[in-house]
Scaffold this motif. Sequence first.
Motif, PDB file in Angstrom:
ATOM      1  N   PHE A 220    -111.651  -1.705  40.139  1.00  8.40           N
ATOM      2  CA  PHE A 220    -111.932  -1.383  38.740  1.00  8.40           C
ATOM      3  C   PHE A 220    -111.855  -2.620  37.851  1.00  8.40           C
ATOM      4  CE2 PHE A 220    -110.863   2.483  40.810  1.00  8.40           C
ATOM      5  CZ  PHE A 220    -111.755   3.392  40.278  1.00  8.40           C
ATOM      6  N   ILE A 221    -111.423  -3.740  38.436  1.00  6.44           N
ATOM      7  CA  ILE A 221    -111.357  -4.982  37.657  1.00  6.44           C
ATOM      8  C   ILE A 221    -112.766  -5.531  37.486  1.00  6.44           C
ATOM      9  CG2 ILE A 221    -110.540  -7.371  37.641  1.00  6.44           C
ATOM     10  CD1 ILE A 221    -108.071  -6.409  39.172  1.00  6.44           C
ATOM     11  N   ARG A 222    -113.181  -5.728  36.244  1.00  4.13           N
ATOM     12  CA  ARG A 222    -114.510  -6.273  35.970  1.00  4.13           C
ATOM     13  C   ARG A 222    -114.425  -7.622  35.267  1.00  4.13           C
ATOM     14  NH1 ARG A 222    -118.256  -2.126  37.073  1.00  4.13           N
ATOM     15  NH2 ARG A 222    -117.528  -1.629  39.164  1.00  4.13           N
ATOM     16  N   ASP A 223    -113.274  -7.898  34.697  1.00  8.07           N
ATOM     17  CA  ASP A 223    -113.067  -9.179  34.035  1.00  8.07           C
ATOM     18  C   ASP A 223    -112.940 -10.256  35.115  1.00  8.07           C
ATOM     19  OD1 ASP A 223    -111.992 -11.437  32.833  1.00  8.07           O
ATOM     20  OD2 ASP A 223    -110.776 -10.276  31.428  1.00  8.07           O
ATOM     21  N   PRO A 224    -113.893 -11.200  35.181  1.00  9.20           N
ATOM     22  CA  PRO A 224    -113.880 -12.178  36.286  1.00  9.20           C
ATOM     23  C   PRO A 224    -112.668 -13.098  36.259  1.00  9.20           C
ATOM     24  CG  PRO A 224    -115.548 -12.753  34.642  1.00  9.20           C
ATOM     25  CD  PRO A 224    -115.014 -11.417  34.245  1.00  9.20           C
ATOM     26  N   GLY A 225    -111.967 -13.161  35.160  1.00  9.38           N
ATOM     27  CA  GLY A 225    -110.790 -14.029  35.078  1.00  9.38           C
ATOM     28  C   GLY A 225    -109.548 -13.426  35.700  1.00  9.38           C
ATOM     29  N   LEU A 226    -109.583 -12.116  35.962  1.00 11.43           N
ATOM     30  CA  LEU A 226    -108.387 -11.452  36.491  1.00 11.43           C
ATOM     31  C   LEU A 226    -108.356 -11.515  38.014  1.00 11.43           C
ATOM     32  CD1 LEU A 226    -108.401  -8.241  34.246  1.00 11.43           C
ATOM     33  CD2 LEU A 226    -106.770 -10.131  34.115  1.00 11.43           C
ATOM     34  N   PRO A 227    -107.184 -11.678  38.613  1.00 15.87           N
ATOM     35  CA  PRO A 227    -107.114 -11.697  40.089  1.00 15.87           C
ATOM     36  C   PRO A 227    -107.291 -10.297  40.658  1.00 15.87           C
ATOM     37  CG  PRO A 227    -104.905 -11.806  39.169  1.00 15.87           C
ATOM     38  CD  PRO A 227    -105.860 -11.850  37.990  1.00 15.87           C
ATOM     39  N   ARG A 228    -108.060 -10.178  41.713  1.00 16.80           N
ATOM     40  CA  ARG A 228    -108.243  -8.884  42.379  1.00 16.80           C
ATOM     41  C   ARG A 228    -107.344  -8.775  43.595  1.00 16.80           C
ATOM     42  NH1 ARG A 228    -114.516  -7.144  41.691  1.00 16.80           N
ATOM     43  NH2 ARG A 228    -113.801  -5.536  43.142  1.00 16.80           N
ATOM     44  N   SER A 229    -106.892  -9.918  44.060  1.00 18.94           N
ATOM     45  CA  SER A 229    -105.953  -9.942  45.188  1.00 18.94           C
ATOM     46  C   SER A 229    -104.840 -10.917  44.838  1.00 18.94           C
ATOM     47  CB  SER A 229    -106.668 -10.417  46.450  1.00 18.94           C
ATOM     48  OG  SER A 229    -105.713 -10.803  47.432  1.00 18.94           O
ATOM     49  N   ILE A 230    -103.641 -10.618  45.322  1.00 18.40           N
ATOM     50  CA  ILE A 230    -102.538 -11.559  45.080  1.00 18.40           C
ATOM     51  C   ILE A 230    -102.784 -12.866  45.822  1.00 18.40           C
ATOM     52  CG2 ILE A 230    -101.019 -10.775  46.966  1.00 18.40           C
ATOM     53  CD1 ILE A 230     -98.670 -11.072  44.891  1.00 18.40           C
ATOM     54  N   TYR A 231    -103.626 -12.815  46.867  1.00 19.27           N
ATOM     55  CA  TYR A 231    -103.872 -14.026  47.647  1.00 19.27           C
ATOM     56  C   TYR A 231    -104.774 -15.025  46.919  1.00 19.27           C
ATOM     57  CZ  TYR A 231    -101.739 -10.958  51.025  1.00 19.27           C
ATOM     58  OH  TYR A 231    -100.877 -10.080  51.645  1.00 19.27           O
ATOM     59  N   GLU A 232    -105.230 -14.650  45.738  1.00 17.32           N
ATOM     60  CA  GLU A 232    -105.933 -15.628  44.905  1.00 17.32           C
ATOM     61  C   GLU A 232    -104.928 -16.578  44.242  1.00 17.32           C
ATOM     62  OE1 GLU A 232    -108.930 -13.860  42.291  1.00 17.32           O
ATOM     63  OE2 GLU A 232    -109.097 -12.162  43.679  1.00 17.32           O
ATOM     64  N   ILE A 233    -103.651 -16.236  44.359  1.00 15.92           N
ATOM     65  CA  ILE A 233    -102.602 -17.072  43.761  1.00 15.92           C
ATOM     66  C   ILE A 233    -102.033 -18.010  44.834  1.00 15.92           C
ATOM     67  CG2 ILE A 233    -100.421 -17.060  42.479  1.00 15.92           C
ATOM     68  CD1 ILE A 233    -102.813 -15.554  41.100  1.00 15.92           C
ATOM     69  N   GLU A 234    -101.914 -19.258  44.490  1.00 14.71           N
ATOM     70  CA  GLU A 234    -101.425 -20.265  45.435  1.00 14.71           C
ATOM     71  C   GLU A 234    -100.042 -19.893  45.970  1.00 14.71           C
ATOM     72  OE1 GLU A 234    -101.038 -24.166  43.749  1.00 14.71           O
ATOM     73  OE2 GLU A 234    -100.013 -24.847  45.570  1.00 14.71           O
ATOM     74  N   GLY A 235     -99.912 -19.964  47.285  1.00 10.39           N
ATOM     75  CA  GLY A 235     -98.604 -19.719  47.902  1.00 10.39           C
ATOM     76  C   GLY A 235     -98.307 -18.265  48.199  1.00 10.39           C
TER      77      GLY A 235
END
Lengths: 408, 408
Positions: A220-235
Amino acid sequence: MIKINENYLKLQSSYLFIDIARRVQAFQTAHPDKDVIKMGIGDVTQPLPPACIQAFHEGVEEMANAETFRGYGPEQGYAFLREKIAQYDFKARGAEITADEIFVSDGAKCDNGNIQEIFAQDIRIAVPDPVYPVYVDTNVMAGRTGRAKDGRYEGLVYLESTRENRFIPELPSEPVDLIYLCYPNNPTGAVITREQLKVWVDYARENRALILYDAAYESFIRDPGLPRSIYEIEGAREVAVEFRSFSKTAGFTGTRCAYTVVPKICMAYDETGEPHAVHALWNRRHGTKFNGVSYPVQKAAAAVYSEAGRMQTRALIDGYMENATLIRREMEALGFSCAGGENSPYIWVDGRQDSWAFFDFLLNKAGVVCTPGAGFGRCGQGYIRLSAFNSRRNVEQAMTRIRTALAG
Amino acid sequence: MIKINENYLKLQSSYLFIDIARRVQAFQTAHPDKDVIKMGIGDVTQPLPPACIQAFHEGVEEMANAETFRGYGPEQGYAFLREKIAQYDFKARGAEITADEIFVSDGAKCDNGNIQEIFAQDIRIAVPDPVYPVYVDTNVMAGRTGRAKDGRYEGLVYLESTRENRFIPELPSEPVDLIYLCYPNNPTGAVITREQLKVWVDYARENRALILYDAAYESFIRDPGLPRSIYEIEGAREVAVEFRSFSKTAGFTGTRCAYTVVPKICMAYDETGEPHAVHALWNRRHGTKFNGVSYPVQKAAAAVYSEAGRMQTRALIDGYMENATLIRREMEALGFSCAGGENSPYIWVDGRQDSWAFFDFLLNKAGVVCTPGAGFGRCGQGYIRLSAFNSRRNVEQAMTRIRTALAG
């Protein structure tokens, strides 16, 4: 003498949605002529995408012939599905997840509920408030809490999500080992930014904590700036397990397919501080207590990633998101302060009264079923959750009825 | 620091069938030209009955239209299936089980593995030897055993099934609270008579113990004198939970549907000796950690009870039983003493040598995969399990190859 697990006796009343079902049943028995619009439970209403239906039929047909028949499959899921998931849900978004880090299952609720088994008894657990009850109840059952007192269990750390912090809790003030997070959030509809999520990942890395990240509503996330997976975050690969589901993405609530991601470098520790791969522990649990998802269902799930499937699921979610926008706009026009409904199918409405009182009002005066926020925890008191998983017609009718009820 | 459940470290090697798969894989890599006949794992090979296929397709088609679409169903299963089960599998055989005592699930392995959660930590547990590993491993994971020593876990009571007792163990000499029984037995193929089963039911009633009765293979019973359900025994409703599956009845190993029966009068006790309904505990567990079986799969399972479905599943099982007869006759002709293969799809062959040695011999010399009896426990040493779940052609070929290998 066969003795029971007495932790079950600590559980407060029955499961939230069972309570709701009971009140709705009572209303319908008393008013058999009135139809009720269910805006409460997060259940989808629209049919499966045609691409999934076609693949589902094909899977069934394969079961009809000895040459193509499939018996026991891999407990972790078929490679044809795991590879598509890795490619489209992770690699395409820059998150390095491989197919063998994905465990296909019959539901995110099951995985969310079962994952705690692989951890020690005496870990300190942080749960959101308001919270999806499964996170809490499964730890109560496992004996990781004390008794309930004023709607909270002793021994748990509650991460308060309030209007003051815009429903993104601060880091806990006392140390914790296991952290349940859910974004887009159920029930508040709140979303988390990369910067906010990084704070949690950094905390987990610094404290050797583990994050259980429930991303059941990521589509449901449509804002491209928001992470859709936690694995988009380093570490995050080192410190997070992520739960996903086809239930809300492609209407699989009655078809049953989900998956859990456990990166191989994610570690938990024994008493001596020696690291153990969470992947190996979960694989052992999964292989011993689970026997894989129905083959035709996995075929149907894989079709979500076909070109047609991706277009169709996007259209499905677009429809629900238009409902969400409508609900939020209408409730705000009626003077209610709302969260969610943007990048999320849930609208969290400040009802300015007791949650169950507002629930009863909406049921009895408008014939609309919502979910009382108090059922999700102390911080949910005063709120209700409305769900966008309905037909446009029902949503419009529900809004009209609520407007009329409030005017009356 | 996130700590692991250290009970997992007690688990001995990996799951039996994973071990076997590894050896087979190694053989196939070394001999890519040789085909292997799998007579090991209890997986079916014949297609789903046409009645199930038709209902399965219909269920999928219902998911394609908003009017007939099904979202979340009841966690316990749809009434249309539970009622058929109660009627055909129990009432028709004089066993008084009602639809609401039946919990539909995605697999007997899951239910067998999960049921222990609702009992206390310090109960005394009796398991058969040889044993289906899930009974043991799930209790090890839950911390109800000590360490493994010489192939057995400290703290468990092992019920020895040997040629001396014709694979029906005696009552335990020390008191136990939870008893796992499985008939027709996996792996020995032994069946239990009413009189023998009554001994266990009486024991449980006298000692307030609970029997977990795994009847996954009941449809292979053809002798009308043998009990197909433990509830055919007087008093069993008070002290027994029964597990059933469509896997072996109708070829659902890859389709996934099973059920567990928990009579409402079956009780377990708290520390003060106060009784609690096992039904309520299991219902709470099921509702909190499970979300129901895929709707089209339940439709397919219900078709097993249609007139066509009953005829077709009977024919399916007849075919497997002819294989079983053939295997037993051939192995006996080769001089091996056998149990099972009558009223059971498994043939338990006394190989007169180390189980894994015989396994390796059959794999390397005959290209036939069996299951080494030692993998099921100390009393399985010296035996192998052959499964009748194969095509006639494969069974005949496997027997020819074994005969040749032994002659060579």
